[in-house]
Structure formats: C-alpha cells, structure tokens
Design an enzyme around this catalytic site. Structure first.
Site, PDB file in Angstrom:
ATOM      1  N   GLY A 193       0.771  -1.252   0.000  1.00  0.00           N
ATOM      2  CA  GLY A 193       0.000   0.000   0.000  1.00  0.00           C
ATOM      3  C   GLY A 193       0.795   1.291   0.000  1.00  0.00           C
ATOM      4  O   GLY A 193       0.257   2.338  -0.347  1.00  0.00           O
ATOM      5  N   GLU A 223       3.917   3.914   5.555  1.00  0.00           N
ATOM      6  CA  GLU A 223       2.662   3.177   5.335  1.00  0.00           C
ATOM      7  C   GLU A 223       1.722   3.986   4.445  1.00  0.00           C
ATOM      8  O   GLU A 223       1.836   5.210   4.364  1.00  0.00           O
ATOM      9  CB  GLU A 223       1.958   2.951   6.684  1.00  0.00           C
ATOM     10  CG  GLU A 223       1.892   1.525   7.164  1.00  0.00           C
ATOM     11  CD  GLU A 223       1.056   0.575   6.304  1.00  0.00           C
ATOM     12  OE1 GLU A 223       0.757   0.864   5.118  1.00  0.00           O
ATOM     13  OE2 GLU A 223       0.701  -0.492   6.822  1.00  0.00           O
ATOM     14  N   ASP A 263      -4.768   1.925  10.288  1.00  0.00           N
ATOM     15  CA  ASP A 263      -6.155   1.682  10.685  1.00  0.00           C
ATOM     16  C   ASP A 263      -6.190   1.405  12.204  1.00  0.00           C
ATOM     17  O   ASP A 263      -6.248   2.336  12.987  1.00  0.00           O
ATOM     18  CB  ASP A 263      -6.677   0.508   9.843  1.00  0.00           C
ATOM     19  CG  ASP A 263      -8.156   0.249  10.033  1.00  0.00           C
ATOM     20  OD1 ASP A 263      -8.894   1.190  10.325  1.00  0.00           O
ATOM     21  OD2 ASP A 263      -8.575  -0.919   9.876  1.00  0.00           O
ATOM     22  N   THR A 264      -6.103   0.157  12.618  1.00  0.00           N
ATOM     23  CA  THR A 264      -6.058  -0.116  14.063  1.00  0.00           C
ATOM     24  C   THR A 264      -4.704   0.284  14.648  1.00  0.00           C
ATOM     25  O   THR A 264      -4.584   0.521  15.843  1.00  0.00           O
ATOM     26  CB  THR A 264      -6.266  -1.612  14.377  1.00  0.00           C
ATOM     27  OG1 THR A 264      -5.168  -2.357  13.832  1.00  0.00           O
ATOM     28  CG2 THR A 264      -7.574  -2.129  13.790  1.00  0.00           C
ATOM     29  N   GLY A 265      -3.687   0.321  13.784  1.00  0.00           N
ATOM     30  CA  GLY A 265      -2.334   0.635  14.243  1.00  0.00           C
ATOM     31  C   GLY A 265      -1.535  -0.610  14.586  1.00  0.00           C
ATOM     32  O   GLY A 265      -0.352  -0.538  14.918  1.00  0.00           O
ATOM     33  N   THR A 307      -0.374  -3.033  12.666  1.00  0.00           N
ATOM     34  CA  THR A 307       0.758  -3.265  11.757  1.00  0.00           C
ATOM     35  C   THR A 307       1.937  -2.359  12.104  1.00  0.00           C
ATOM     36  O   THR A 307       3.057  -2.835  12.308  1.00  0.00           O
ATOM     37  CB  THR A 307       0.339  -3.040  10.289  1.00  0.00           C
ATOM     38  OG1 THR A 307      -0.794  -3.854  10.003  1.00  0.00           O
ATOM     39  CG2 THR A 307       1.468  -3.377   9.332  1.00  0.00           C
ATOM     40  N   LYS A 356      -6.351   6.765  10.400  1.00  0.00           N
ATOM     41  CA  LYS A 356      -7.747   6.667  10.867  1.00  0.00           C
ATOM     42  C   LYS A 356      -7.737   6.623  12.391  1.00  0.00           C
ATOM     43  O   LYS A 356      -7.866   5.546  12.984  1.00  0.00           O
ATOM     44  CB  LYS A 356      -8.385   5.379  10.348  1.00  0.00           C
ATOM     45  CG  LYS A 356      -8.452   5.236   8.848  1.00  0.00           C
ATOM     46  CD  LYS A 356      -9.183   3.932   8.522  1.00  0.00           C
ATOM     47  CE  LYS A 356      -9.237   3.652   7.047  1.00  0.00           C
ATOM     48  NZ  LYS A 356      -9.901   2.360   6.761  1.00  0.00           N
ATOM     49  N   ASP A 379      -5.627  -0.643  -1.931  1.00  0.00           N
ATOM     50  CA  ASP A 379      -6.442  -1.565  -2.726  1.00  0.00           C
ATOM     51  C   ASP A 379      -7.734  -1.968  -2.041  1.00  0.00           C
ATOM     52  O   ASP A 379      -7.893  -1.839  -0.837  1.00  0.00           O
ATOM     53  CB  ASP A 379      -5.652  -2.854  -2.977  1.00  0.00           C
ATOM     54  CG  ASP A 379      -5.527  -3.698  -1.698  1.00  0.00           C
ATOM     55  OD1 ASP A 379      -5.072  -3.150  -0.680  1.00  0.00           O
ATOM     56  OD2 ASP A 379      -5.936  -4.874  -1.711  1.00  0.00           O
ATOM     57  N   ARG A 390      -5.261   0.234  -6.999  1.00  0.00           N
ATOM     58  CA  ARG A 390      -4.037   0.874  -6.496  1.00  0.00           C
ATOM     59  C   ARG A 390      -3.582   1.982  -7.444  1.00  0.00           C
ATOM     60  O   ARG A 390      -2.878   2.902  -7.052  1.00  0.00           O
ATOM     61  CB  ARG A 390      -2.909  -0.151  -6.352  1.00  0.00           C
ATOM     62  CG  ARG A 390      -3.159  -1.218  -5.290  1.00  0.00           C
ATOM     63  CD  ARG A 390      -1.887  -1.997  -5.021  1.00  0.00           C
ATOM     64  NE  ARG A 390      -2.119  -3.261  -4.318  1.00  0.00           N
ATOM     65  CZ  ARG A 390      -2.198  -3.379  -2.990  1.00  0.00           C
ATOM     66  NH1 ARG A 390      -2.072  -2.315  -2.227  1.00  0.00           N
ATOM     67  NH2 ARG A 390      -2.400  -4.552  -2.437  1.00  0.00           N
TER      68      ARG A 390
END
Ligand code: IMP
Ligand code: MG
Length: 180
Positions: A48, A103, A107-109, A111, A135, A163, A169
């Site tokens: 991404g 990145e 999102d949730t963090g 990764t 986010k 994606d 992408r």
C-alpha cells in the site's frame, strides 16, 4: 473510454491529486528539516505504501536509502512469531541509523506498532512512522504516528496505492467505493 475513467464512476472522491501532491511536498520539507542532512533509511510497507513512497522520497532532500518490508503480520499472526522480511531478501543494516517506516494507511495501528517494535529491537538511532492516511477513530490503544498526510474517517478507502482486493491501487486520487 479509458479504464481509469470507467473506474472513476464507481468512487466518491475524498482527496484529489493536487491536494495529495501539495501535502506530500509539505511532509517532505518537514522531514528534510527534521533530519538536517542526516542519512535516512526509508522502509516502505508493501504494497500500500509504494505510490506514496515514490512521491515522498522525491520531496526529501537528504541522503537516503530505500527498502521495503515484503510481508506484514496478518490478523492471525502471533506477534511473537512474526519476523521482519525485507524485499531485498536480507536485513538491511539498521543499527545506529535513522529509520522512517512508510505506510499507506494506519487503521487499528496493529501493523505499524508491530513493525516499529521489531525495528526498534535492532537499535536504530531513531525509528518513526510516516503514513499518507491515518484513521485515529480506529486505533486500538496507543499508536505512534510521527508524520501523517491526512486524517480520514472510519471508512474503507482506495486509490493512491491502496487496494480493495488488490484492485484500484493505480487510481491517482483517494476515494471510497460509491453506494450507487
Ligand atoms: P492496521 O494494522 O489495522 O493499522 O491495518 C493496516 C493495514 O490494513 C494497511 O496496511 C492496509 O493494508 C489495510 N487497510 C486498512 N484500512 C484500509 C483502507 O481503508 N483501505 C485499504 N487498505 C486498508
Ligand atoms: Mg490491502
């Protein structure tokens, strides 16, 4: 009609190309000034980040090297089992270097937290997260994002490298799937 124009009708626009480019230029300036001539290792999180990374590094006026993390921990991956895997096939020297982990979207963090933890075990001079999109409403616990392009809501976004099931992408903007 081009594929791109075909695809456009399926999306609602969130961030257009010019706005993204202006923001990336600002981020590049900020990073250039923060690291004042120190060399930086830029590590993109595949896949991404690749469009954002390509634009961002051309706005950074520092000696830098680029590598990519080829595989990220999935939902079911036990963090203790996960091992860093670089696209170059070997671990680049990280000890004593300034590392920027890039990145596309946080999102949730989960990764970026995990990657940052793994990189920090290798004793870099510093290690920070750069993301095009964040986010904050989806974060679980504390997530350390040092440089962010834009805040987006709790919705699934595509384009500019991001994606949906490996598609879209190539869209030069950030959008969401339209309900129509
Ligand atoms: P996290 O670990 O929950 O922060 O999730 C990050 C990963 O989920 C990113 O690297 C993306 O691959 C994927 N992801 C999360 N939100 C989106 C989105 O809105 N569009 C595309 N991919 C997303
Ligand atoms: Mg994905």
């Amino acid at each position: 009609m081009s594929e791109n124009r075909n695809q456009l009708q399926q999306f609602d626009l969130i961030l257009d190309q010019d706005r993204i480019a202006r923001r990336i230029a600002e981020m590049g300036k900020q990073i250039t000034s923060d690291y004042s001539d120190e060399p930086v290792l830029v590590v993109g999180v595949l896949k991404g980040s690749f469009v954002f990374l390509a634009d961002l590094i051309r706005q950074i006026d520092l000696p830098l090297e680029v590598d990519f993390i080829a595989s990220t921990p999935g939902e079911d991956t036990d963090p203790d089992e996960y091992e860093l895997e670089f696209a170059s096939g070997e671990l680049p020297p990280i000890k004593g270097r300034h590392v920027l982990i890039v990145e596309g979207v946080v999102d949730t963090g989960r990764t970026v937290n995990l990657l940052l933890g793994k990189i920090r075990q290798l004793e870099p001079a510093s290690a920070h997260i750069v993301t095009l999109l964040d986010k904050p409403g989806s974060h679980r616990g504390r997530v350390e994002v040092k440089y962010k392009g834009f805040t987006v809501g709790n919705e699934f976004v595509i384009g500019f490298g991001l994606d949906n099931a490996q598609k879209y992408r190539n869209l030069p903007f950030v959008g969401r799937m339209a309900d129509r």
